[in-house]
Design a protein around this motif. Structure first.
Motif, PDB file in Angstrom:
ATOM      1  N   GLN A  39     -26.291  24.545   4.737  1.00  0.00           N
ATOM      2  CA  GLN A  39     -25.534  23.459   5.372  1.00  0.00           C
ATOM      3  C   GLN A  39     -24.030  23.613   5.167  1.00  0.00           C
ATOM      4  O   GLN A  39     -23.252  22.805   5.656  1.00  0.00           O
ATOM      5  N   CYS A  40     -23.628  24.628   4.411  1.00  0.00           N
ATOM      6  CA  CYS A  40     -22.211  24.817   4.051  1.00  0.00           C
ATOM      7  C   CYS A  40     -21.372  25.229   5.253  1.00  0.00           C
ATOM      8  O   CYS A  40     -21.700  26.205   5.925  1.00  0.00           O
ATOM      9  N   PRO A  41     -20.248  24.547   5.495  1.00  0.00           N
ATOM     10  CA  PRO A  41     -19.347  25.059   6.530  1.00  0.00           C
ATOM     11  C   PRO A  41     -18.702  26.371   6.085  1.00  0.00           C
ATOM     12  O   PRO A  41     -18.623  26.652   4.893  1.00  0.00           O
ATOM     13  N   THR A  42     -18.267  27.160   7.070  1.00  0.00           N
ATOM     14  CA  THR A  42     -17.667  28.459   6.770  1.00  0.00           C
ATOM     15  C   THR A  42     -16.487  28.327   5.801  1.00  0.00           C
ATOM     16  O   THR A  42     -16.328  29.157   4.904  1.00  0.00           O
ATOM     17  N   THR A  43     -15.695  27.291   5.942  1.00  0.00           N
ATOM     18  CA  THR A  43     -14.513  27.136   5.058  1.00  0.00           C
ATOM     19  C   THR A  43     -14.933  27.062   3.595  1.00  0.00           C
ATOM     20  O   THR A  43     -14.285  27.662   2.735  1.00  0.00           O
ATOM     21  N   THR A  44     -16.010  26.338   3.313  1.00  0.00           N
ATOM     22  CA  THR A  44     -16.457  26.235   1.915  1.00  0.00           C
ATOM     23  C   THR A  44     -16.927  27.594   1.400  1.00  0.00           C
ATOM     24  O   THR A  44     -16.598  27.996   0.284  1.00  0.00           O
ATOM     25  N   LYS A  45     -17.688  28.308   2.256  1.00  0.00           N
ATOM     26  CA  LYS A  45     -18.186  29.619   1.822  1.00  0.00           C
ATOM     27  C   LYS A  45     -17.010  30.577   1.583  1.00  0.00           C
ATOM     28  O   LYS A  45     -16.995  31.317   0.600  1.00  0.00           O
TER      29      LYS A  45
END
Lengths: 417, 417
Positions: B18-24
């Motif tokens: 569920q993580c958005p790309t920015t968090t990853k």
């Protein structure tokens, strides 16, 4: 013996991989014609299987599944003709570019090579799978259930006759006719020659293949499917979907097994549902809370056991579980689902998106029946199998799933810097 | 123990999915920064590994492979930063349509879930693979070789610190630190939680995984690669390609192992080749016919054994085999090749096309070095592994190979007819 079969299949696969689409279609046309021409022979062989099944005391449902009639045989022949009309995926150029390093690189779609298929007793699978393998330029080694052995042998003869008639090796499609189960184990270890194993049957067969195969296996076909009715659902729109998902064809893997109902609507929603289910001969298996609501109702209601939540009923039986939230519905699906098909019935956009994102399954639906998970319904033209694993192909597998790709690099006398 | 690791990894994988790309990307940035900040700690840990390796009497080549220097560590950190800049494949809509049955169907790219990686002793793999898994929203269970255990533990600490700093569970990337090999076997059976196994190591490791895993395995990395020089080849253009394919980095899997030479040109082609090879410290292993031509030459030439044709030299050794035709070259490759990378050097269009069509390998080249089979060279931005099997991914695997897809169907209260 198996080693020789594998060797010959691999050799035939090289020839098939070079076959133009017209030749492959010609084999299929000949198979369809021969099925009609030799229908008497095939039906006689099938009668032997039916006779043996009756002597074994198999039940009516199984006898009907084993039975070929002139109409069913014609329908099998016509299914072969349908495959002729499908686009051949082999030879497609998937992508390509001239790279920074000057290499002209393309990805070409090519056949997998040799496919091993192990299936249980259905009289159509031999023709069905052989047709799809041939269309995609693959050789196949087939192992069908002993209950349809005479029918299988009769149809294999026709396939091999068609191959020879078109000038292709009959070893392109081979059948292991020895009923000894040790040959299944030997086939599963034939990684030198076989590129993919497709089991078509129950959970035990899939487990056997996963545990013993040294060849990549496509597992699937087991569907413990759920529908979650959230608190915003419009009852009158929901009942027909549940009825469709449970009763349209209860023996299929995309049939609903467990209905999850939001606690807020349980008391108002369940009584009419149980009435509709009773009218359609569906037996309910309710968790403690649902049982309290339903025991005064009209339907046949039993308390559900944990094990019943983990299995396919394959019959007009439906589990009912009440959950306190969407998150708990998702948690239930993670624990009990088989990753096949899951649906939410809702009028709430946030809930719909949350469910779609959180549920990890081959197919996830919003306001639609789980019965749609099917190659034909998905517009794939054919269905090789339904995969519930995540590698290579997920959900209904069409012709493309019987192919792989080859990277082809053209250089102008190019070295790596 | 392993079961608990699997359970926690699966749980973490739901959150990562569920993580958005920015968090990853933020996790990756923190990992890169911490690698620089704690370089002293990591280098000290690596010294312990080097010390232990020296005490075991491992050779210089292996010691160099185990060694981290400040420059090498910085380069690992910068590789992590490069992954940040790659496109996140998760969330892509692969295709979609409103079908005849009114179902609005889409295929969304999603993470695989939990990936198990078993690797041999290299100090960069832990960071490398963890980074690629996190970028694609996957959890991972890692099992590295005992020769770099201190380095691995130091880098795992940093990864888990970065995860916690960004608010993600540190169980997203776990490491099995117990050296007992039984844990590898247990990991291979963890199909309840693990979706894919990637072995990164030699042939024995791949065999072990293929034979014992109940989880889909990506096998590959073994390259018995060939170049076929046909009778039309332009010698002066051919020699540099062979030299590049053999000597640019002999320990890699895309290195040339066996040169197949058309019999018509053998006598004129081989003497100068052997001279060039001798000048570059390459030892030749020739078949009977080639040996006759070469024994009077200048190079170190030995007769080749059948077993030597089936293995990777991983050194400056080259087999030479003379073949009577392109078809026999293809037959040799079918018998001895590992399906990795194969090339033809020719000026003849028909031969080029024939070779490309007949050879069944992940990558097939015309007038280019086999050394191009590499994620970086193919423009994939990253390389998870090089697959020599045909399912899921073939050849160099980029980020996409760490994903699967989910079918999402939207209906307007839709039932199957």
């Amino acid at each position: 013996m198996i080693n020789q079969i594998g060797k010959e299949a691999k050799f035939a696969s090289y020839q098939l991989a070079q076959c133009p689409t017209t030749t492959k279609n010609k084999v299929l046309a000949v198979i369809a014609d021969l099925l009609e021409k030799h229908s008497a022979t095939i039906l006689t062989a099938n009668e032997k299987d039916i006779q043996a099944a009756k002597e074994q005391g198999l039940n009516e449902a199984i006898l009907d599944r084993l039975l070929l009639t002139p109409e069913r045989l014609l329908s099998i022949a016509n299914d072969v003709r349908k495959v002729i009309s499908l686009t051949d995926p082999v030879g497609q150029i998937i992508d390509g570019a001239t790279l920074e390093n000057a290499l002209k690189l393309q990805r070409h779609r090519v056949p997998l090579g040799v496919i091993g298929v192990i299936y249980e007793a259905r009289p159509n699978v031999t023709i069905d799978i052989a047709t799809l393998c041939l269309k995609t330029g693959n050789a196949a080694i087939l192992r069908g259930g002993k209950e349809t052995i005479h029918t299988n042998l009769a149809t294999i003869t026709i396939i091999q006759q068609a191959l020879e008639q078109v000038g292709l090796p009959k070893t392109a499609i081979q059948f292991i006719d020895n009923p000894d189960r040790k040959y299944i184990n030997e086939l599963l270890k034939l990684d030198k020659y076989v590129d993919m194993i497709i089991p078509r049957g129950g959970a035990a067969l899939h487990k056997l293949c996963r545990e013993h195969s040294t060849i990549p296996v496509i597992t699937g076909g087991i569907g413990v499917c759920h529908i979650f009715v959230d608190e915003s659902a419009d009852f009158d729109k929901v009942y027909p979907i549940i009825l469709n998902a449970k009763t349209q064809r209860p023996s299929t893997c995309n049939t609903l097994e467990t209905l999850l109902v939001h606690t807020k609507i349980a008391k108002t929603f369940l009584p009419k549902l149980s009435q509709i289910m009773a009218d359609n001969q569906v037996i309910l298996h309710a968790d403690t809370e649902a049982f309290k609501i339903l025991e005064t109702g009209v339907a046949n209601v039993f308390p559900v056991e944990d094990q019943e939540l983990r299995q396919e009923w394959l019959s007009k039986d439906l589990n009912i579980v009440i959950v306190d939230s969407l998150e708990l519905a998702v948690e239930h699906i993670r624990e009990y689902g088989s990753g096949h098909s899951e649906a939410i019935l809702t009028r709430d956009l946030t809930n719909a998106e949350k469910f779609v994102n959180l549920v990890d399954a081959a197919a996830v639906y919003v306001n639609a029946s789980t019965r749609f998970t099917d190659g034909g319904q998905f517009g794939l033209g054919a269905e090789v199998a339904v995969s519930t694993q995540k590698l290579h192909a997920r959900g209904p597998m069409g012709l493309e799933a019987l192919t792989t790709y080859k990277w082809i690099g053209y250089g102008d006398d190019l070295i790596r810097q």
